[in-house]
Write an enzyme that holds these catalytic residues in place. Structure first.
Site, short mmCIF file in Angstrom:
data_model
loop_
_atom_site.label_atom_id
_atom_site.label_comp_id
_atom_site.label_asym_id
_atom_site.label_seq_id
_atom_site.Cartn_x
_atom_site.Cartn_y
_atom_site.Cartn_z
CG HIS A 101 82.75 121.33 84.37
ND1 HIS A 101 82.91 120.19 83.62
CD2 HIS A 101 81.52 121.24 84.95
CE1 HIS A 101 81.83 119.42 83.74
NE2 HIS A 101 80.98 120.04 84.55
CG HIS A 175 77.19 121.70 82.11
ND1 HIS A 175 76.10 121.64 82.97
CD2 HIS A 175 78.11 120.85 82.60
CE1 HIS A 175 76.38 120.80 83.95
NE2 HIS A 175 77.59 120.30 83.76
CD GLU A 309 78.11 117.41 81.67
OE1 GLU A 309 79.31 117.64 81.94
OE2 GLU A 309 77.27 117.09 82.54
#
Length: 345
Positions: A101, A175, A309
């Protein structure tokens, strides 16, 4: 339509978009973090349907990425490295040997520049950020924007834009952990999901894509017809077990179908529909969410939310045949994901 702005901790701003139906979306300029989405149920009771901290200060160490913008690359990059144009780039290994991420200094950890706007039927904020070449190990100075727009049709529109001065990698997402029961009334076991996807990506024990795509037929990963998330959470399937009993997998959308997802929670009657221009989605059922965090409506525990996502696949950096994350120099990155909320009695 209206926009409310509040100072938080003397360093951030909280923006709240409110439409004419009473739907409300709140988010910080820090990380673009969505802290609250409040929508009505079948009795017209308006409740929050995303996970967020009770105390804003807890977002500084947001290891669960609650509600945040993720980038430059959403997901795991194998061995924290990739090669483009015969040049290898080394990234921060922030999850074992791998990069997750965007790393510790990813887009979830920066204060975005915010520009509110409003029309008769919409209210929104455009968030912009510039990251220099070399930051986090990534090539290219890149200017990105994420625009949150709320409509009177109870749609939350997320527009993602970006441009780099060098060829680089980019796939952004949000997210948020959704729980349509409202105010965390129940876990997401009984959320019913429909998704047009014939294939998902196999994971190894480190949650890294193996390069194999698995057909969803006759598996708990077949959401082409409505399926409860509890089917996978309680499954003995090897891939569900690898993901710590649940889902943490990339689903590739069928290209000849409308790329959309439908989620329903029967007790509340709430329905969320997701439409996106992205080629796939990581669906994560909060399998490893720790217990006891102070959330706005109670304590955290596993399976308290589900993330959708929408993104391309970082597996494309190491395996052929996956939706690519390469962004060529001066090429425009333009993606959109729309979350729409309604009820079904």
């Amino acid at each position: 339509m209206k926009i409310e702005i509040q100072d938080i901790l003397s360093k951030w701003k909280l923006y709240t978009l409110v439409n004419d139906n009473g739907m409300k979306v709140s988010f910080l300029d820090f990380g673009g973090i969505i802290t609250n989405i409040s929508v009505p149920d079948q009795t017209n009771t308006i409740e929050n349907v995303v996970l967020g901290f009770k105390n804003y200060a807890d977002y500084e160490k947001n290891s669960n990425y609650f509600g945040a913008i993720i980038g430059r690359v959403a997901g795991r990059i194998q061995d924290a490295s990739f090669t483009i144009q015969n040049q290898t780039f080394l990234l921060e290994a922030n999850e074992g040997d791998h990069h997750l991420h965007g790393g510790s200094g990813g887009y979830h950890q920066v204060i975005w520049r915010a520009s509110p706007f409003q029309t008769d039927d919409t209210a929104g904020v455009k968030l912009t950020h510039k990251s220099l070449g070399g930051e986090g190990g990534y090539p290219g100075t890149i200017e990105v924007a994420v625009t949150y727009t709320l409509t009177n049709s109870n749609e939350l529109i997320l527009d993602y834009d970006g441009k780099s001065d060098e060829t680089t990698v980019l796939t952004m997402t949000n997210h948020s952990y959704f729980n349509l029961s409202g105010n965390l009334a129940a876990t997401i076991h009984n959320h019913h999901v429909t998704m047009e996807s014939n294939e998902f990506v196999e994971l190894d024990t480190r949650l890294i894509p193996t390069g194999n795509k698995i057909n969803v037929s006759n598996t708990p990963f077949d959401f082409r017809t409505e399926r409860k998330l509890g089917d996978g959470i309680n499954s003995i399937s090897a891939q569900n077990k690898v993901a710590n009993s649940g889902y943490d997998h990339y689903f590739i959308f069928n290209q000849n179908k409308q790329q959309s997802i439908r989620v329903k929670e029967e007790t509340s009657g709430r329905v969320m529909k997701i439409k996106t221009t992205q080629p796939g989605v990581v669906m994560y059922t909060a399998n490893t969410l720790v217990e006891g965090l102070d959330l706005s409506e109670g304590k955290s525990r596993p399976y308290l939310g589900v993330c959708f996502e929408t993104q391309a696949s970082p597996a494309s950096l190491h395996h052929a045949g996956f939706p690519p994350v390469i962004l060529k120099a001066h090429e425009l990155y333009e993606k959109q994901t729309v979350f729409s909320f309604g009820i079904e009695r």
